[in-house]
Write a protein that holds these residues in place. Structure first.
Motif, PDB file in Angstrom:
ATOM      1  N   PRO A 127    -138.719 -69.281 -32.553  1.00  8.88           N
ATOM      2  CA  PRO A 127    -138.680 -69.794 -31.231  1.00  8.88           C
ATOM      3  C   PRO A 127    -139.547 -69.184 -30.014  1.00  8.88           C
ATOM      4  O   PRO A 127    -139.744 -67.991 -30.206  1.00  8.88           O
ATOM      5  CB  PRO A 127    -137.198 -69.664 -30.786  1.00  8.88           C
ATOM      6  N   TYR A 128    -140.297 -70.010 -29.418  1.00 12.35           N
ATOM      7  CA  TYR A 128    -141.312 -69.396 -28.177  1.00 12.35           C
ATOM      8  C   TYR A 128    -140.881 -68.299 -27.530  1.00 12.35           C
ATOM      9  O   TYR A 128    -141.481 -67.175 -27.634  1.00 12.35           O
ATOM     10  CB  TYR A 128    -141.713 -70.536 -27.529  1.00 12.35           C
ATOM     11  N   ARG A 129    -139.709 -68.170 -26.839  1.00 15.66           N
ATOM     12  CA  ARG A 129    -139.048 -67.297 -26.286  1.00 15.66           C
ATOM     13  C   ARG A 129    -138.960 -65.773 -26.959  1.00 15.66           C
ATOM     14  O   ARG A 129    -139.310 -64.833 -26.500  1.00 15.66           O
ATOM     15  CB  ARG A 129    -137.923 -67.538 -25.245  1.00 15.66           C
ATOM     16  N   PHE A 130    -138.497 -66.027 -28.414  1.00 17.10           N
ATOM     17  CA  PHE A 130    -138.363 -64.826 -28.959  1.00 17.10           C
ATOM     18  C   PHE A 130    -139.515 -64.176 -29.388  1.00 17.10           C
ATOM     19  O   PHE A 130    -139.573 -62.920 -29.404  1.00 17.10           O
ATOM     20  CB  PHE A 130    -137.480 -65.122 -30.227  1.00 17.10           C
ATOM     21  N   ALA A 131    -140.693 -65.093 -29.681  1.00 18.56           N
ATOM     22  CA  ALA A 131    -141.935 -64.695 -30.150  1.00 18.56           C
ATOM     23  C   ALA A 131    -142.489 -63.828 -29.000  1.00 18.56           C
ATOM     24  O   ALA A 131    -143.194 -62.744 -29.211  1.00 18.56           O
ATOM     25  CB  ALA A 131    -142.798 -65.812 -30.455  1.00 18.56           C
ATOM     26  N   VAL A 132    -142.625 -64.380 -27.945  1.00 18.15           N
ATOM     27  CA  VAL A 132    -143.142 -63.884 -26.585  1.00 18.15           C
ATOM     28  C   VAL A 132    -142.679 -62.475 -26.441  1.00 18.15           C
ATOM     29  O   VAL A 132    -143.264 -61.412 -26.155  1.00 18.15           O
ATOM     30  CB  VAL A 132    -143.280 -64.615 -25.373  1.00 18.15           C
ATOM     31  N   GLU A 133    -141.363 -62.497 -26.437  1.00 18.38           N
ATOM     32  CA  GLU A 133    -140.537 -61.324 -26.284  1.00 18.38           C
ATOM     33  C   GLU A 133    -140.796 -60.139 -27.088  1.00 18.38           C
ATOM     34  O   GLU A 133    -141.166 -58.826 -26.777  1.00 18.38           O
ATOM     35  CB  GLU A 133    -139.100 -61.465 -26.209  1.00 18.38           C
ATOM     36  N   LEU A 134    -141.011 -60.465 -28.239  1.00  9.67           N
ATOM     37  CA  LEU A 134    -141.453 -59.587 -29.357  1.00  9.67           C
ATOM     38  C   LEU A 134    -142.680 -58.889 -29.229  1.00  9.67           C
ATOM     39  O   LEU A 134    -143.159 -57.867 -29.391  1.00  9.67           O
ATOM     40  CB  LEU A 134    -141.297 -60.208 -30.696  1.00  9.67           C
ATOM     41  N   LEU A 135    -143.686 -59.663 -28.880  1.00  8.39           N
ATOM     42  CA  LEU A 135    -144.977 -59.625 -28.647  1.00  8.39           C
ATOM     43  C   LEU A 135    -145.043 -58.493 -27.405  1.00  8.39           C
ATOM     44  O   LEU A 135    -145.793 -57.561 -27.428  1.00  8.39           O
ATOM     45  CB  LEU A 135    -145.954 -60.716 -28.413  1.00  8.39           C
ATOM     46  N   GLN A 136    -144.421 -58.783 -26.425  1.00 11.28           N
ATOM     47  CA  GLN A 136    -144.562 -57.856 -25.403  1.00 11.28           C
ATOM     48  C   GLN A 136    -143.670 -56.621 -25.584  1.00 11.28           C
ATOM     49  O   GLN A 136    -144.254 -55.485 -25.121  1.00 11.28           O
ATOM     50  CB  GLN A 136    -143.612 -58.597 -24.125  1.00 11.28           C
ATOM     51  N   GLN A 137    -142.736 -56.409 -26.470  1.00 11.54           N
ATOM     52  CA  GLN A 137    -142.131 -55.198 -26.617  1.00 11.54           C
ATOM     53  C   GLN A 137    -143.036 -54.296 -27.565  1.00 11.54           C
ATOM     54  O   GLN A 137    -142.810 -52.947 -27.155  1.00 11.54           O
ATOM     55  CB  GLN A 137    -141.132 -55.484 -27.496  1.00 11.54           C
ATOM     56  N   TYR A 138    -143.884 -54.980 -28.257  1.00 14.91           N
ATOM     57  CA  TYR A 138    -144.905 -54.161 -29.037  1.00 14.91           C
ATOM     58  C   TYR A 138    -145.989 -53.986 -28.403  1.00 14.91           C
ATOM     59  O   TYR A 138    -147.163 -53.550 -29.213  1.00 14.91           O
ATOM     60  CB  TYR A 138    -145.070 -54.416 -30.509  1.00 14.91           C
ATOM     61  N   GLY A 139    -146.455 -54.366 -27.152  1.00 11.32           N
ATOM     62  CA  GLY A 139    -147.618 -54.205 -26.474  1.00 11.32           C
ATOM     63  C   GLY A 139    -148.418 -55.212 -27.012  1.00 11.32           C
ATOM     64  O   GLY A 139    -149.913 -54.850 -26.992  1.00 11.32           O
ATOM     65  N   LEU A 140    -148.308 -56.049 -27.690  1.00  8.42           N
ATOM     66  CA  LEU A 140    -149.575 -56.932 -28.424  1.00  8.42           C
ATOM     67  C   LEU A 140    -150.029 -58.341 -27.612  1.00  8.42           C
ATOM     68  O   LEU A 140    -150.845 -59.076 -27.764  1.00  8.42           O
ATOM     69  CB  LEU A 140    -148.850 -57.482 -29.754  1.00  8.42           C
ATOM     70  N   ALA A 141    -149.058 -58.729 -26.735  1.00  7.56           N
ATOM     71  CA  ALA A 141    -149.187 -59.827 -26.051  1.00  7.56           C
ATOM     72  C   ALA A 141    -150.740 -60.024 -25.442  1.00  7.56           C
ATOM     73  O   ALA A 141    -151.019 -61.155 -25.546  1.00  7.56           O
ATOM     74  CB  ALA A 141    -148.051 -59.842 -24.966  1.00  7.56           C
ATOM     75  N   HIS A 142    -151.173 -59.004 -25.031  1.00  6.16           N
ATOM     76  CA  HIS A 142    -152.498 -59.135 -24.257  1.00  6.16           C
ATOM     77  C   HIS A 142    -153.589 -59.645 -25.267  1.00  6.16           C
ATOM     78  O   HIS A 142    -154.684 -60.021 -24.817  1.00  6.16           O
ATOM     79  CB  HIS A 142    -152.794 -57.897 -23.557  1.00  6.16           C
ATOM     80  N   TYR A 143    -153.380 -59.427 -26.468  1.00  8.79           N
ATOM     81  CA  TYR A 143    -154.480 -59.544 -27.444  1.00  8.79           C
ATOM     82  C   TYR A 143    -154.639 -61.326 -27.731  1.00  8.79           C
ATOM     83  O   TYR A 143    -155.710 -61.754 -28.049  1.00  8.79           O
ATOM     84  CB  TYR A 143    -154.122 -59.024 -28.787  1.00  8.79           C
ATOM     85  N   PHE A 144    -153.399 -62.126 -27.394  1.00  8.72           N
ATOM     86  CA  PHE A 144    -153.322 -63.556 -27.471  1.00  8.72           C
ATOM     87  C   PHE A 144    -153.593 -64.270 -26.271  1.00  8.72           C
ATOM     88  O   PHE A 144    -153.145 -64.071 -25.430  1.00  8.72           O
ATOM     89  CB  PHE A 144    -152.218 -63.662 -28.224  1.00  8.72           C
ATOM     90  N   GLU A 145    -154.579 -65.054 -26.817  1.00  7.27           N
ATOM     91  CA  GLU A 145    -154.881 -66.146 -25.420  1.00  7.27           C
ATOM     92  C   GLU A 145    -153.918 -67.167 -25.623  1.00  7.27           C
ATOM     93  O   GLU A 145    -153.513 -67.955 -24.501  1.00  7.27           O
ATOM     94  CB  GLU A 145    -156.332 -66.950 -25.478  1.00  7.27           C
ATOM     95  N   VAL A 146    -153.140 -67.431 -26.793  1.00  9.95           N
ATOM     96  CA  VAL A 146    -152.405 -68.713 -26.833  1.00  9.95           C
ATOM     97  C   VAL A 146    -151.218 -68.093 -27.660  1.00  9.95           C
ATOM     98  O   VAL A 146    -151.387 -67.391 -28.912  1.00  9.95           O
ATOM     99  CB  VAL A 146    -152.931 -69.714 -27.440  1.00  9.95           C
ATOM    100  N   VAL A 147    -149.805 -68.632 -27.392  1.00  5.51           N
ATOM    101  CA  VAL A 147    -148.798 -68.245 -28.496  1.00  5.51           C
ATOM    102  C   VAL A 147    -148.143 -69.690 -28.688  1.00  5.51           C
ATOM    103  O   VAL A 147    -147.911 -70.477 -27.600  1.00  5.51           O
ATOM    104  CB  VAL A 147    -147.762 -67.211 -27.807  1.00  5.51           C
ATOM    105  N   ILE A 148    -147.761 -70.003 -29.695  1.00  6.06           N
ATOM    106  CA  ILE A 148    -147.330 -71.215 -30.081  1.00  6.06           C
ATOM    107  C   ILE A 148    -146.025 -70.973 -30.997  1.00  6.06           C
ATOM    108  O   ILE A 148    -146.143 -70.373 -31.936  1.00  6.06           O
ATOM    109  CB  ILE A 148    -148.224 -72.387 -30.827  1.00  6.06           C
TER     110      ILE A 148
END
Length: 236
Positions: A127-148
């Protein structure tokens, strides 16, 4: 075969669509914890990491149905599905990321791809919200222009829709894109979308050997994937 000498049947790679669970982050223990919180409220037998690993990768609905099937009669499992899914999502929200860890060289690989000018999207059945939360927790979110996520579109992997949508949002053509994941779902979706595919040898793959996946090659880590893509682009 050296991961830096893969022969991709593709032009210059401009983007990589990368799976999350089993590819970037080992989340099997989170799944087991969330499911056990749900099963306790249904007075059902606990699950294990080993059982869960066979079910991961096809979305929350598949995960819940798979766990209920051996614990309830078919009609009972069906009638309890909506309740079970709601309970699971509540339980998972409490522990998302608590029992997880990054696989080796994930951030180094993402940084190397971005450094080489390769656009990145995270395409997951989570699920999108869990994916974004996890990427943010590990400091990876800024690498991705798009999350689906698995609930971002009407269809999820192995359907090609998430891959094609990611390409559209990144502004790249599928034939200039590579899909990287740990399971057959990733490779099937990527092939159906007309893009190259790479597989990592760890992760889950529904309990099946990774060697059975039809992809353009196996890369030991995301850093090795980055090196392979850079080497490929240097030749095109």
């Amino acid at each position: 075969m050296s991961t830096t000498a893969l022969k991709l049947n593709a032009p210059r790679i401009e983007a990589a669509l990368i799976d999350l669970d089993g590819t970037m982050v080992d989340t099997a223990d989170d799944f087991a914890a969330g499911l056990n919180g749900m099963l306790a409220q249904l007075d059902a037998e606990e699950t294990t990491r080993e059982e869960v690993m066979d079910y991961v990768g096809k979305g929350s609905e598949h995960l819940i149905r798979s766990v209920l099937a051996p614990r309830f009669a078919a009609d009972d499992a069906q009638s309890r599905f909506d309740e079970a899914l709601a309970l699971y999502q509540d339980e998972y929200a409490k522990i998302n990321g608590r029992h997880t860890h990054l696989y080796p060289e994930v951030e180094a690989g993402l940084a190397a791809m971005r450094g080489a000018g390769i656009k990145l999207a995270c395409v997951t059945n989570k699920p999108y919200r869990f994916a974004v939360e996890l990427l943010q927790q590990y400091g990876l979110a800024h690498y991705f222009e798009v999350v689906i996520g698995g609930d971002s579109l009407p269809k999820k992997k192995p359907d090609p829709l998430p891959m094609l949508t990611a390409c559209e949002r990144l502004g790249v053509k599928p034939e200039a894109t590579v899909a990287i994941g740990d399971s057959e779902n990733d490779a099937i979706a990527g092939r159906a979308a007309g893009m190259a595919t790479l597989t990592v040898p760890y992760g889950y793959n529904h309990g099946q050997p990774v060697q059975k996946i039809q992809s353009d090659g196996i890369v030991a880590t995301l850093l090795d994937a980055a090196k392979a893509l850079v080497a490929h682009n240097d030749l095109t």
